[in-house]
Design a protein around this motif. Structure first.
Motif, PDB file in Angstrom:
ATOM      1  N   ALA A   1       0.851  -1.110   0.070  1.00 39.16           N
ATOM      2  CA  ALA A   1      -0.021   0.095  -0.048  1.00 39.16           C
ATOM      3  C   ALA A   1       0.771   1.161  -0.076  1.00 39.16           C
ATOM      4  O   ALA A   1       0.419   2.409   0.048  1.00 39.16           O
ATOM      5  CB  ALA A   1      -1.022   0.119   1.092  1.00 39.16           C
ATOM      6  N   PHE A   2       2.268   1.056  -0.053  1.00 42.80           N
ATOM      7  CA  PHE A   2       3.062   2.295   0.003  1.00 42.80           C
ATOM      8  C   PHE A   2       3.117   2.963  -1.156  1.00 42.80           C
ATOM      9  O   PHE A   2       3.756   2.224  -2.260  1.00 42.80           O
ATOM     10  CB  PHE A   2       4.484   2.161   0.598  1.00 42.80           C
ATOM     11  N   PRO A   3       2.942   4.280  -1.543  1.00 40.78           N
ATOM     12  CA  PRO A   3       3.216   4.828  -2.743  1.00 40.78           C
ATOM     13  C   PRO A   3       4.817   5.260  -2.920  1.00 40.78           C
ATOM     14  O   PRO A   3       5.423   4.822  -1.918  1.00 40.78           O
ATOM     15  CB  PRO A   3       2.556   6.070  -2.735  1.00 40.78           C
TER      16      PRO A   3
ATOM     17  N   VAL B   1       6.531   7.593  -3.024  1.00 42.64           N
ATOM     18  CA  VAL B   1       7.165   8.507  -2.274  1.00 42.64           C
ATOM     19  C   VAL B   1       7.440   7.984  -0.979  1.00 42.64           C
ATOM     20  O   VAL B   1       8.590   8.232  -0.403  1.00 42.64           O
ATOM     21  CB  VAL B   1       6.113   9.933  -1.990  1.00 42.64           C
ATOM     22  N   VAL B   2       6.633   7.372  -0.226  1.00 35.02           N
ATOM     23  CA  VAL B   2       6.775   6.731   1.054  1.00 35.02           C
ATOM     24  C   VAL B   2       8.011   5.703   0.985  1.00 35.02           C
ATOM     25  O   VAL B   2       9.004   5.669   1.856  1.00 35.02           O
ATOM     26  CB  VAL B   2       5.547   6.035   1.464  1.00 35.02           C
TER      27      VAL B   2
ATOM     28  N   PHE C   1      11.299   7.460   1.231  1.00 31.60           N
ATOM     29  CA  PHE C   1      11.371   7.852   2.577  1.00 31.60           C
ATOM     30  C   PHE C   1      12.050   6.740   3.151  1.00 31.60           C
ATOM     31  O   PHE C   1      12.830   6.790   3.948  1.00 31.60           O
ATOM     32  CB  PHE C   1      10.248   8.317   3.090  1.00 31.60           C
ATOM     33  N   MET C   2      11.349   5.431   3.191  1.00 32.13           N
ATOM     34  CA  MET C   2      12.079   4.309   3.593  1.00 32.13           C
ATOM     35  C   MET C   2      13.638   4.183   3.309  1.00 32.13           C
ATOM     36  O   MET C   2      14.217   3.696   4.246  1.00 32.13           O
ATOM     37  CB  MET C   2      11.224   2.901   3.044  1.00 32.13           C
ATOM     38  N   ILE C   3      14.001   4.263   2.185  1.00 34.98           N
ATOM     39  CA  ILE C   3      15.304   4.133   1.602  1.00 34.98           C
ATOM     40  C   ILE C   3      15.950   4.952   2.287  1.00 34.98           C
ATOM     41  O   ILE C   3      17.174   4.996   2.674  1.00 34.98           O
ATOM     42  CB  ILE C   3      15.218   4.198   0.019  1.00 34.98           C
TER      43      ILE C   3
ATOM     44  N   TYR D   1      12.247  -2.477  -3.287  1.00 35.07           N
ATOM     45  CA  TYR D   1      11.334  -2.526  -1.969  1.00 35.07           C
ATOM     46  C   TYR D   1       9.857  -2.363  -2.655  1.00 35.07           C
ATOM     47  O   TYR D   1       8.893  -3.125  -2.130  1.00 35.07           O
ATOM     48  CB  TYR D   1      11.829  -1.285  -1.241  1.00 35.07           C
TER      49      TYR D   1
ATOM     50  N   ALA E   1       8.221   4.618 -12.673  1.00 32.29           N
ATOM     51  CA  ALA E   1       8.132   4.901 -11.211  1.00 32.29           C
ATOM     52  C   ALA E   1       8.715   6.259 -11.129  1.00 32.29           C
ATOM     53  O   ALA E   1       9.732   6.900 -11.539  1.00 32.29           O
ATOM     54  CB  ALA E   1       8.914   4.292 -10.438  1.00 32.29           C
ATOM     55  N   PHE E   2       7.914   7.480 -10.539  1.00 32.12           N
ATOM     56  CA  PHE E   2       8.442   8.660 -10.505  1.00 32.12           C
ATOM     57  C   PHE E   2       8.527   9.117  -8.911  1.00 32.12           C
ATOM     58  O   PHE E   2       9.361   9.530  -8.571  1.00 32.12           O
ATOM     59  CB  PHE E   2       7.327   9.504 -11.314  1.00 32.12           C
ATOM     60  N   GLY E   3       7.642   8.425  -8.020  1.00 27.59           N
ATOM     61  CA  GLY E   3       7.551   9.076  -6.824  1.00 27.59           C
ATOM     62  C   GLY E   3       8.863   8.642  -5.980  1.00 27.59           C
ATOM     63  O   GLY E   3       9.182   9.609  -5.434  1.00 27.59           O
TER      64      GLY E   3
ATOM     65  N   PHE F   1      11.543  10.938  -7.200  1.00 35.31           N
ATOM     66  CA  PHE F   1      11.094  12.285  -6.749  1.00 35.31           C
ATOM     67  C   PHE F   1      11.709  12.486  -5.542  1.00 35.31           C
ATOM     68  O   PHE F   1      12.388  13.458  -5.054  1.00 35.31           O
ATOM     69  CB  PHE F   1       9.973  12.444  -6.994  1.00 35.31           C
TER      70      PHE F   1
END
Lengths: 267, 345, 280
Positions: free
Chosen positions: C114-116, C118-119, C122-124, C157, C219-221, C224
């Protein structure tokens, strides 16, 4: 169970993968409630960051919820009848139509957003309203709704059930309301949860389509990652998790139920 | 209600002729079975009567004189029991049975009363509020029948109503279905490929083959006086007696039989129950296999005609495999039929 | 003689067909207005620059675009291979072994669904960023989030849960008697994997791999969020559009990217289609 080195290796890969996926999730949850992330948990737990996130980004959260519900309403109104129409006309044209509406799954959101922007960007009222983002979200989630409902409809003997209702005096509209919709419910539910989950998390389209006045939750997330301290970014991510994880679990449950229903009906 | 069918035919878009022009009259309260192998057009005919399929132009379907060919299925007031029952999984038993009444926009109280009445008639009281998924095959069959009957249709149409059940239950429910249909007192047509079923339930049976009605009559008439080789084979499994017919004699490889009447140019058939092991018989045969079936033995005999002949033999003992026996067939038991539709079969 | 009856009858049977057709109208209208027309506009828009349709040739002649395309393909291929290897190993392990904690592991592995992007980015960052876990444990040495490797990890991921679920679904459908038959014929464990399991999984693996590849291409998020100096195609499109306001080039690159991902997913569909047919 760990008889062979091969098994051990498999277990190792599984556990490392698990750690890779889960550790950062855990980090962001902890960072969101830790007073100072660099000093670690010893600095104490706090809800300060979450409160701050709420003050900064409550609007974006509400906009995302509103958009997700509106997106759900639109995909229900368009998608459920469409799935029925496709199920009743299983021909070439339907296949092409189904393939075509699935294009947003294949084409990157960025490209779709550019396409929408170039065609409708000059309609200022539309461009500036949340309806513009809604359009993108519907475009992206509609195929999920249609496919989810369609797969349940295709698995049951829709034609005979409808013939049964017809011999009892039910016309096409009544059959749709009394027979089609109730029996497609597992698919509708699974589709609905998928639509809401995807809409709340959608970023690729939304980033291009949003305006400073129409920021959604993921847009806010990107914003916080770029410009806020780690604790606030984490707290915001935590808020997002709290919304999305129950939805994900409900969605998985509903999808499993729908496909179990479908395979049971197919027997 | 009387049903008159005139000139009903069905040609599929590809040009396949599923049904050749067929006419049929069915009296009020009569139960008629359409019997035939798969692909003979029986289900197509039933679905055309229901309004689920459109016949070729020129067809006439009259319910009590009224031509209903132009009415869509939902306006025809037919009751239909589907092969798969087509019960609505989203409604309990009561909801299924009351659905047709609800479509007639009857007051709630009346619907409830009539549903109760039908439930009692079909002995479904114990299951009235169960979901469809919780019913056994036999119970589903009864619910399907009750649902079709509850709106008081002008005619009841049943498409292989017992074929989804296992063999033992099928035999048991056959009698029950026959009794219920008679109790309803309704005109009914039911489609089946099972001759026992057709004979047990129907007043008249229409045997169909290759898109046409080969013969229609009471079960007895069909059995005793088949008009074609196909009917003789399909109803009661008559076996061909391949040999030369000369005047009132039938010359077989295993001997000569007397015929009841001259039958030049025709083909002779016999049923297993008419083949007798008889020391005085004119035919000689070799016993191939003997199967004990409880009430009787089934004996396969070779040497009488080209194909082995089956005989049903009752008695306390039977000849052994490999023995040579004498066999007789009574002249009146030999069916002599024109073989013309055999080519088509 | 009953002629006048038939036109009536035809219209009556068509009613329910008409209704089913009517049900498709909202979909058709929406799709036409917001998918078909914009895509046509995008394609036409790509030719509205000075170069006209020659813009596609220009892409091939400009080293910056070519290298971006090459890098995108390379990282996507690497992600696909890694995701397939990891997910097949873990997926087969989870399907064939029941042990306490299995469901917990399974939930951990599917949670990121469910993670987009962008998230995921952030995890990385939390793992390999300047303030990340690795840099905290081994200060000054391990900042990898903002590089191509960080992007690779991000896409990985993102892909692992999806590929894993596909592999597990396919593995659960394999008839256990196949493997038992191989065992009765004396096949050792590694031969069973090579001769029985992988061939049975192959269509699903190809489908999942094609999806992973297409997702990584577009993939963009994630890119970005990790930002800055990673030149993958979606980032190039984004900068062309927002910074350089080069709409024609952004459109042309989008068309190119869309065609590649669409083709990949068609391949995936055709393979998963055959699996479904074989399974049914």
């Amino acid at each position: 169970m760990l008889r062979s080195p091969a098994k051990l290796l498999q277990l190792f890969v599984t556990l490392v993968t698990c750690a890779f996926l889960f550790v950062p999730t855990l980090q962001s949850v902890l960072a969101g409630v830790t007073a100072n992330y660099f000093r670690g948990l010893s600095s104490g737990l706090t809800l300060k960051w979450i409160t701050e996130v709420w003050e900064l980004y409550a609007d974006s959260i509400f906009l995302s919820v509103w958009l997700a519900l509106a997106c759900l309403a639109v995909t229900l109104v368009i998608g459920v009848p469409a799935a029925y129409g496709l199920a009743r006309n299983p021909g070439r044209v339907s296949r092409i139509l189904e393939e075509f509406i699935s294009l947003p799954l294949a084409i990157p959101g960025l490209a779709l957003a550019l396409a929408l922007l170039q065609l409708y960007g000059s309609f200022k009222g539309f461009r500036a309203s949340p309806a513009f983002i809604l359009t993108g979200h519907v475009l992206y989630t509609l195929p999920f709704m249609v496919r989810s409902v369609l797969s349940v409809l295709m698995a049951m003997d829709l034609k005979t059930l409808e013939e049964g209702a017809a011999t009892l005096g039910a016309g096409p509209v009544r059959r749709f309301i009394d027979i089609v919709v109730p029996n497609a419910m597992p698919g509708i539910l699974a589709g609905a949860l998928t639509v809401v989950t995807l809409s709340i998390g959608e970023f690729n389209l939304t980033w291009m389509l949003h305006t400073p006045l129409t920021k959604t939750l993921p847009v806010g997330l990107a914003d916080s990652y770029a410009s806020m301290r780690l604790e606030i970014a984490s707290a915001y991510t935590l808020v997002f998790f709290l919304m999305i994880v129950p939805l994900l679990m409900a969605m998985q449950w509903a999808s499993a139920r729908a496909s179990a229903k479908a395979s049971k009906a197919a027997q | 209600m009387t049903l008159i069918l005139k000139n009903i035919a069905k040609t599929f878009p590809g040009g396949t002729r599923a049904l050749l022009p067929t006419s049929l009259e069915i009296a009020g309260g009569e139960i008629v079975s359409l019997l035939g192998p798969s692909g003979c057009g029986k289900t197509t005919l039933l679905r055309i009567i229901a309004g689920l399929q459109t016949p070729d132009p020129g067809a006439e379907i009259r319910f009590d004189g009224e031509d209903v060919a132009a009415l869509p299925v939902e306006k025809r007031k037919v009751g239909m029991v589907f092969q798969s029952y087509a019960l609505f999984p989203n409604m309990p038993v009561r909801g299924n049975i009351g659905y047709g009444l609800k479509m007639q926009r009857l007051p709630k109280a009346e619907i409830a009363a009539r549903v109760d009445e039908v439930i009692a008639l079909c002995r479904l009281e114990a299951y009235a509020d169960r979901p469809i998924g919780a019913l056994s095959g036999g119970q589903r069959q009864r619910v399907a029948l009750a649902r079709a009957f509850a709106p008081r249709p002008r005619i009841l149409l049943l498409d292989e109503p017992l074929s989804a059940l296992d063999a033992a239950l099928r035999t048991e429910l056959r009698g029950e279905l026959a009794a219920l249909l008679r109790q309803f007192g309704i005109t009914a047509i039911f489609v089946t490929h099972d001759q026992d079923e057709a004979m047990a339930i129907a007043d008249r049976v229409a045997v169909m083959s290759h898109g046409r009605v080969a013969q229609i009559g009471t079960p007895e008439a069909l059995y005793r006086k088949p008009e074609t080789a196909f009917v003789a084979r399909f109803v009661g499994n008559a076996m061909p007696l391949g040999g030369r017919i000369g005047k009132d004699r039938l010359y077989l490889p295993g001997g000569v039989l007397a015929l009841a009447a001259p039958a030049d140019g025709k083909q002779a058939f016999v049923r297993a129950e008419d083949v007798r092991i008889d020391p005085e018989g004119p035919l000689t045969a070799r016993v191939e296999t003997v199967t004990f079936l409880g009430t009787h033995y089934r004996i396969v005999l070779s040497g009488i005609t080209k194909d082995p002949l089956h005989a049903l033999h009752s008695g306390l003992s039977a000849p052994k495999t490999g023995e040579t026996v004498k066999v007789s067939i009574a002249p009146e038991a030999i069916l002599t039929l024109s073989a013309e539709d055999e080519k088509a079969a | 003689m009953p002629r006048p009856v038939f036109p009536l009858q035809r219209s009556a049977t068509v009613t329910s067909r008409q209704f089913a057709g009517l049900c498709l109208v909202p979909l058709a209208v929406f799709t036409f207005a917001f998918l078909a027309l914009p895509l046509v506009r995008l394609i036409l828009g790509s030719a509205e620059g000075d170069a006209g349709w020659g813009i596609y040739l220009q892409i091939l002649k400009t080293p910056r675009y070519l290298s971006a395309l090459g890098q995108t393909v390379l990282v996507s291929l690497a992600v696909t291979a890694a995701a397939l290897a990891v997910s097949t190993t873990a997926g087969l392990f989870l399907v064939r072994n029941r042990f306490p904690g299995r469901n917990v592991i399974l939930s951990m592995l599917t949670l990121p669904l469910a993670f987009p992007g962008v998230v995921v980015g952030f995890m990385i960052i939390l793992l390999g960023g300047r303030q990340g876990l690795f840099n905290q444990l081994l200060p000054g040495h391990l900042v990898f989030a903002y590089s191509m490797f960080g992007l690779f990890l991000g896409y990985l991921y993102f892909s692992i849960p999806r590929v894993l679920l596909t592999v597990m679904a396919a593995a659960e459908k394999i008839d256990p008697s196949l493997e038992e038959a191989a065992r009765t014929l004396g096949a050792p464990a590694h031969r069973i994997i090579l001769d029985v399991l992988l061939p049975a999984l192959a269509p699903s693996l190809i489908a999942a791999g094609a999806i992973a590849f297409a997702t990584a291409m577009g993939a963009f998020g994630t890119a970005f969020t990790l930002a800055t100096d990673i030149d993958v195609l979606p980032m190039v499109i984004y900068t062309e559009f927002t910074l350089s306001a080069n709409f024609a080039m952004a459109s042309a690159l989008s068309v190119l990217l869309g065609l590649v991902t669409w083709a990949m997913l068609l391949i995936a569909r055709s393979f998963s289609g055959t699996t479904v047919a074989a399974g049914g």
